[in-house]
Enzyme design. Sequence first.
Site, PDB file in Angstrom:
ATOM      1  N   ARG A  54       0.823  -1.220   0.000  1.00  0.00           N
ATOM      2  CA  ARG A  54       0.000   0.000   0.000  1.00  0.00           C
ATOM      3  C   ARG A  54       0.855   1.268   0.000  1.00  0.00           C
ATOM      4  NH1 ARG A  54      -2.285  -3.674  -1.214  1.00  0.00           N
ATOM      5  NH2 ARG A  54      -4.146  -4.642  -0.327  1.00  0.00           N
ATOM      6  N   SER A 100     -11.279   0.732   3.859  1.00  0.00           N
ATOM      7  CA  SER A 100     -10.414   0.187   4.910  1.00  0.00           C
ATOM      8  C   SER A 100      -9.612   1.312   5.555  1.00  0.00           C
ATOM      9  CB  SER A 100      -9.462  -0.859   4.324  1.00  0.00           C
ATOM     10  OG  SER A 100     -10.183  -1.980   3.849  1.00  0.00           O
ATOM     11  N   GLU A 128      -4.383   3.592   6.609  1.00  0.00           N
ATOM     12  CA  GLU A 128      -4.424   3.363   5.170  1.00  0.00           C
ATOM     13  C   GLU A 128      -5.152   4.522   4.489  1.00  0.00           C
ATOM     14  OE1 GLU A 128      -6.305   0.133   2.015  1.00  0.00           O
ATOM     15  OE2 GLU A 128      -5.338  -0.609   3.831  1.00  0.00           O
TER      16      GLU A 128
END
Length: 302
Positions: free
Chosen positions: A175, A224, A294
Amino acid sequence: MTADALQPVMPAVRGRLTRDAALAPLVWFKTGGAAEWLFEPADADDLSDFLAALDPVVPVWPLGLGSNLIVRDGGMPGVTVRLGKPFAKVEQLDATTLRCGGGTSGILASSTARDAGIGGIEFLRSIPGTVGGFVRMNGGAYGREVADVLVKCEVVLRSGERRTLAPAELGYTYRHSDLPEGAVVVSATLRGHPAEPAAIGAEMDRIAAEREASQPLRSRTGGSTFKNPTGHKAWALIDAAGCRGLTRGDAQVSEKHCNFLLNLGSASSAQIEALGEEVRERVKAQSGVTLEWEIQRVGVAG
Protein backbone atom coordinates in the site's frame (compact mmCIF):
# COMPACT_ATOMS: atom_id res chain seq x y z
CA MET A 1 -3.21 45.43 -0.24
CA THR A 2 -6.21 43.08 -0.35
CA ALA A 3 -6.03 39.36 0.42
CA ASP A 4 -6.90 38.63 -3.21
CA ALA A 5 -3.93 40.68 -4.37
CA LEU A 6 -1.67 38.40 -2.35
CA GLN A 7 -3.00 35.31 -4.09
CA PRO A 8 -0.74 33.76 -6.75
CA VAL A 9 -1.90 34.38 -10.31
CA MET A 10 -3.40 31.20 -11.74
CA PRO A 11 -2.24 30.16 -15.24
CA ALA A 12 -4.74 30.00 -18.08
CA VAL A 13 -6.42 26.60 -18.58
CA ARG A 14 -8.61 24.85 -21.12
CA GLY A 15 -10.33 22.79 -18.45
CA ARG A 16 -12.20 24.09 -15.39
CA LEU A 17 -10.52 26.02 -12.56
CA THR A 18 -12.75 26.85 -9.57
CA ARG A 19 -11.96 28.96 -6.51
CA ASP A 20 -13.15 27.83 -3.04
CA ALA A 21 -14.69 24.62 -4.38
CA ALA A 22 -16.57 22.40 -1.93
CA LEU A 23 -14.86 19.04 -1.53
CA ALA A 24 -17.29 17.33 0.85
CA PRO A 25 -19.66 16.32 -1.99
CA LEU A 26 -16.70 14.70 -3.80
CA VAL A 27 -15.51 12.42 -0.97
CA TRP A 28 -17.20 9.34 0.44
CA PHE A 29 -17.33 10.58 4.03
CA LYS A 30 -19.17 13.75 2.82
CA THR A 31 -17.13 15.86 5.22
CA GLY A 32 -14.30 18.38 5.06
CA GLY A 33 -13.55 21.90 3.93
CA ALA A 34 -13.17 23.50 0.52
CA ALA A 35 -10.33 23.40 -1.99
CA GLU A 36 -8.60 26.75 -2.37
CA TRP A 37 -8.56 25.90 -6.08
CA LEU A 38 -10.05 22.89 -7.86
CA PHE A 39 -8.60 22.15 -11.30
CA GLU A 40 -10.28 19.70 -13.69
CA PRO A 41 -7.93 19.57 -16.71
CA ALA A 42 -9.15 19.07 -20.26
CA ASP A 43 -6.34 16.57 -20.98
CA ALA A 44 -2.78 15.68 -19.97
CA ASP A 45 -1.31 18.60 -21.95
CA ASP A 46 -3.61 21.03 -20.14
CA LEU A 47 -2.44 19.64 -16.80
CA SER A 48 1.22 19.70 -17.82
CA ASP A 49 1.08 23.28 -19.10
CA PHE A 50 -0.77 24.44 -15.98
CA LEU A 51 1.69 22.89 -13.53
CA ALA A 52 4.69 24.16 -15.50
CA ALA A 53 3.33 27.73 -15.27
CA LEU A 54 2.08 27.50 -11.67
CA ASP A 55 4.16 29.17 -8.97
CA PRO A 56 6.33 26.35 -7.54
CA VAL A 57 5.41 27.29 -3.96
CA VAL A 58 1.74 26.43 -4.53
CA PRO A 59 1.01 22.90 -3.28
CA VAL A 60 -0.71 20.48 -5.65
CA TRP A 61 -2.70 17.43 -4.62
CA PRO A 62 -4.56 14.89 -6.82
CA LEU A 63 -8.10 13.80 -5.92
CA GLY A 64 -9.64 10.59 -7.26
CA LEU A 65 -13.08 9.30 -6.27
CA GLY A 66 -12.52 10.46 -2.69
CA SER A 67 -13.00 6.96 -1.30
CA ASN A 68 -9.93 6.35 0.86
CA LEU A 69 -9.73 9.86 2.18
CA ILE A 70 -10.37 12.30 5.03
CA VAL A 71 -10.31 15.96 3.95
CA ARG A 72 -9.85 17.95 7.13
CA ASP A 73 -12.39 20.62 8.04
CA GLY A 74 -10.14 23.58 7.23
CA GLY A 75 -9.93 22.49 3.60
CA MET A 76 -7.12 22.04 1.09
CA PRO A 77 -4.62 24.84 0.40
CA GLY A 78 -3.21 25.25 -3.09
CA VAL A 79 -4.59 23.35 -6.06
CA THR A 80 -6.58 20.14 -5.92
CA VAL A 81 -6.46 18.29 -9.27
CA ARG A 82 -9.42 16.12 -10.17
CA LEU A 83 -9.26 13.98 -13.30
CA GLY A 84 -12.70 13.83 -14.91
CA LYS A 85 -14.20 12.18 -17.99
CA PRO A 86 -11.25 12.92 -20.32
CA PHE A 87 -9.16 10.62 -18.09
CA ALA A 88 -11.79 7.91 -17.59
CA LYS A 89 -11.18 6.01 -20.80
CA VAL A 90 -9.83 2.49 -21.39
CA GLU A 91 -8.05 1.40 -24.57
CA GLN A 92 -7.17 -2.20 -25.43
CA LEU A 93 -3.60 -2.36 -26.74
CA ASP A 94 -3.33 -6.09 -27.45
CA ALA A 95 -4.84 -9.42 -26.38
CA THR A 96 -3.85 -9.01 -22.72
CA THR A 97 -3.05 -5.31 -22.25
CA LEU A 98 -5.15 -2.25 -21.43
CA ARG A 99 -4.24 1.43 -21.13
CA CYS A 100 -6.44 3.12 -18.55
CA GLY A 101 -6.76 6.84 -17.91
CA GLY A 102 -5.89 7.96 -14.40
CA GLY A 103 -9.53 8.79 -13.72
CA THR A 104 -10.79 5.32 -14.66
CA SER A 105 -12.74 3.56 -11.91
CA GLY A 106 -11.81 0.08 -10.79
CA ILE A 107 -15.20 -1.16 -11.96
CA LEU A 108 -14.69 0.21 -15.49
CA ALA A 109 -11.13 -1.16 -15.75
CA SER A 110 -12.12 -4.64 -14.58
CA SER A 111 -15.31 -4.85 -16.65
CA THR A 112 -13.44 -3.76 -19.79
CA ALA A 113 -10.87 -6.46 -19.09
CA ARG A 114 -13.67 -9.00 -18.65
CA ASP A 115 -15.27 -8.10 -21.97
CA ALA A 116 -11.87 -8.40 -23.68
CA GLY A 117 -11.14 -11.81 -22.14
CA ILE A 118 -8.30 -10.47 -19.98
CA GLY A 119 -7.99 -12.20 -16.61
CA GLY A 120 -6.00 -11.21 -13.56
CA ILE A 121 -7.49 -7.73 -13.23
CA GLU A 122 -10.72 -8.81 -11.52
CA PHE A 123 -9.49 -7.60 -8.11
CA LEU A 124 -9.83 -3.97 -9.22
CA ARG A 125 -13.59 -4.55 -9.10
CA SER A 126 -13.33 -4.61 -5.32
CA ILE A 127 -11.32 -1.41 -4.79
CA PRO A 128 -13.24 1.87 -4.61
CA GLY A 129 -11.26 4.55 -6.39
CA THR A 130 -9.49 5.38 -9.62
CA VAL A 131 -6.52 3.93 -11.48
CA GLY A 132 -4.41 6.97 -10.53
CA GLY A 133 -5.01 6.27 -6.85
CA PHE A 134 -4.42 2.54 -7.26
CA VAL A 135 -1.04 3.22 -8.88
CA ARG A 136 -0.03 5.71 -6.19
CA MET A 137 -0.88 3.44 -3.24
CA ASN A 138 -0.25 0.04 -4.86
CA GLY A 139 -3.91 -0.76 -4.31
CA GLY A 140 -4.87 -4.36 -3.90
CA ALA A 141 -7.36 -6.94 -2.64
CA TYR A 142 -8.00 -10.68 -2.73
CA GLY A 143 -4.32 -11.55 -2.93
CA ARG A 144 -3.49 -9.26 -5.87
CA GLU A 145 -2.10 -5.73 -6.10
CA VAL A 146 -1.31 -3.18 -8.80
CA ALA A 147 2.37 -4.13 -8.78
CA ASP A 148 1.31 -7.54 -10.17
CA VAL A 149 -0.34 -6.10 -13.31
CA LEU A 150 1.26 -2.70 -13.95
CA VAL A 151 3.46 -2.46 -17.06
CA LYS A 152 4.08 1.30 -16.88
CA CYS A 153 2.38 4.53 -15.93
CA GLU A 154 2.47 8.07 -17.25
CA VAL A 155 2.70 10.83 -14.68
CA VAL A 156 2.80 14.61 -14.73
CA LEU A 157 5.27 15.82 -12.11
CA ARG A 158 4.71 18.96 -10.03
CA SER A 159 7.10 20.76 -12.40
CA GLY A 160 4.81 19.94 -15.34
CA GLU A 161 7.26 17.39 -16.77
CA ARG A 162 5.62 14.29 -18.22
CA ARG A 163 7.38 11.01 -17.49
CA THR A 164 6.73 7.34 -18.09
CA LEU A 165 7.67 5.14 -15.14
CA ALA A 166 8.13 1.38 -14.85
CA PRO A 167 6.99 -0.42 -11.68
CA ALA A 168 10.60 -0.79 -10.54
CA GLU A 169 10.87 3.02 -10.41
CA LEU A 170 7.87 3.34 -8.08
CA GLY A 171 9.44 1.62 -5.07
CA TYR A 172 6.35 -0.45 -4.40
CA THR A 173 5.73 -1.99 -0.99
CA TYR A 174 2.46 -2.85 0.75
CA ARG A 175 0.00 0.00 0.00
CA HIS A 176 2.87 2.39 -0.76
CA SER A 177 4.85 3.87 -3.63
CA ASP A 178 7.67 6.39 -3.89
CA LEU A 179 5.73 8.53 -6.38
CA PRO A 180 6.78 12.14 -5.71
CA GLU A 181 4.42 14.49 -3.90
CA GLY A 182 2.36 16.56 -6.33
CA ALA A 183 2.77 14.04 -9.16
CA VAL A 184 -0.46 13.09 -10.95
CA VAL A 185 -0.91 9.68 -12.62
CA VAL A 186 -2.62 10.37 -15.95
CA SER A 187 -2.57 6.83 -17.35
CA ALA A 188 -1.52 3.29 -16.53
CA THR A 189 -0.87 0.28 -18.75
CA LEU A 190 -2.06 -2.98 -17.18
CA ARG A 191 -1.42 -6.53 -18.37
CA GLY A 192 -3.35 -9.66 -17.46
CA HIS A 193 -3.65 -13.07 -19.08
CA PRO A 194 -6.09 -14.70 -21.52
CA ALA A 195 -9.25 -16.00 -19.85
CA GLU A 196 -12.87 -16.71 -20.65
CA PRO A 197 -15.13 -13.66 -20.12
CA ALA A 198 -17.72 -15.85 -18.38
CA ALA A 199 -15.15 -17.07 -15.85
CA ILE A 200 -13.86 -13.54 -15.27
CA GLY A 201 -17.41 -12.29 -14.79
CA ALA A 202 -18.16 -15.06 -12.30
CA GLU A 203 -15.09 -14.12 -10.26
CA MET A 204 -16.06 -10.44 -10.32
CA ASP A 205 -19.58 -11.34 -9.15
CA ARG A 206 -18.12 -13.44 -6.34
CA ILE A 207 -15.92 -10.55 -5.22
CA ALA A 208 -18.82 -8.10 -5.36
CA ALA A 209 -21.10 -10.40 -3.34
CA GLU A 210 -18.40 -11.02 -0.72
CA ARG A 211 -17.80 -7.29 -0.30
CA GLU A 212 -21.52 -6.57 -0.04
CA ALA A 213 -21.93 -9.20 2.65
CA SER A 214 -18.96 -8.16 4.78
CA GLN A 215 -18.49 -4.40 4.32
CA PRO A 216 -20.72 -1.34 4.94
CA LEU A 217 -20.68 -0.28 1.30
CA ARG A 218 -23.91 1.72 1.41
CA SER A 219 -22.71 3.98 4.22
CA ARG A 220 -20.68 7.17 4.30
CA THR A 221 -17.30 5.57 4.82
CA GLY A 222 -13.70 5.77 3.67
CA GLY A 223 -13.07 2.10 2.99
CA SER A 224 -10.41 0.19 4.91
CA THR A 225 -9.12 2.54 7.58
CA PHE A 226 -5.89 0.87 8.68
CA LYS A 227 -3.30 -1.29 6.94
CA ASN A 228 -3.09 -4.93 7.99
CA PRO A 229 0.01 -5.24 10.21
CA THR A 230 2.36 -8.10 9.39
CA GLY A 231 0.84 -11.29 10.75
CA HIS A 232 -2.45 -9.66 11.75
CA LYS A 233 -5.80 -8.51 10.42
CA ALA A 234 -6.55 -4.92 11.40
CA TRP A 235 -10.25 -5.63 11.96
CA ALA A 236 -9.50 -8.46 14.39
CA LEU A 237 -7.17 -6.28 16.46
CA ILE A 238 -9.79 -3.52 16.53
CA ASP A 239 -12.49 -5.98 17.57
CA ALA A 240 -10.31 -7.50 20.30
CA ALA A 241 -9.68 -4.00 21.68
CA GLY A 242 -13.44 -3.52 22.14
CA CYS A 243 -13.83 -0.86 19.45
CA ARG A 244 -16.66 -2.35 17.38
CA GLY A 245 -19.48 0.23 17.38
CA LEU A 246 -17.37 2.85 19.21
CA THR A 247 -18.59 6.41 18.52
CA ARG A 248 -17.43 9.99 18.71
CA GLY A 249 -20.27 12.32 17.82
CA ASP A 250 -21.73 10.98 14.58
CA ALA A 251 -18.50 9.12 13.73
CA GLN A 252 -18.67 5.38 14.38
CA VAL A 253 -16.54 2.26 14.07
CA SER A 254 -18.68 0.05 11.85
CA GLU A 255 -20.41 -2.83 13.60
CA LYS A 256 -20.44 -4.77 10.32
CA HIS A 257 -16.68 -4.49 9.62
CA CYS A 258 -14.70 -2.73 12.31
CA ASN A 259 -11.84 -1.64 10.03
CA PHE A 260 -14.34 0.82 8.53
CA LEU A 261 -15.23 4.20 10.03
CA LEU A 262 -18.65 5.67 9.30
CA ASN A 263 -20.24 9.11 9.18
CA LEU A 264 -23.70 8.42 10.60
CA GLY A 265 -24.98 11.83 9.52
CA SER A 266 -23.31 15.00 10.69
CA ALA A 267 -19.85 13.92 11.80
CA SER A 268 -16.98 16.32 11.14
CA SER A 269 -13.69 15.21 9.64
CA ALA A 270 -12.08 16.03 13.00
CA GLN A 271 -14.42 13.61 14.78
CA ILE A 272 -13.73 10.84 12.26
CA GLU A 273 -9.97 11.30 12.50
CA ALA A 274 -10.08 11.53 16.31
CA LEU A 275 -12.09 8.31 16.46
CA GLY A 276 -9.46 6.63 14.30
CA GLU A 277 -6.73 7.82 16.65
CA GLU A 278 -8.68 6.51 19.64
CA VAL A 279 -8.91 3.12 17.92
CA ARG A 280 -5.14 3.15 17.37
CA GLU A 281 -4.54 3.95 21.06
CA ARG A 282 -6.86 1.19 22.26
CA VAL A 283 -5.34 -1.39 19.91
CA LYS A 284 -1.82 -0.41 20.99
CA ALA A 285 -2.79 -0.74 24.65
CA GLN A 286 -4.54 -4.10 24.16
CA SER A 287 -2.19 -5.86 21.72
CA GLY A 288 0.99 -3.82 21.55
CA VAL A 289 0.48 -3.38 17.79
CA THR A 290 0.59 0.10 16.26
CA LEU A 291 -1.94 0.40 13.44
CA GLU A 292 -0.92 2.49 10.43
CA TRP A 293 -3.52 4.60 8.64
CA GLU A 294 -4.42 3.36 5.17
CA ILE A 295 -6.89 6.21 4.67
CA GLN A 296 -5.13 9.35 3.48
CA ARG A 297 -5.70 12.39 5.73
CA VAL A 298 -5.11 15.72 4.02
CA GLY A 299 -5.73 19.42 4.47
CA VAL A 300 -5.87 21.87 7.34
CA ALA A 301 -7.58 21.26 10.66
CA GLY A 302 -10.74 23.32 11.08
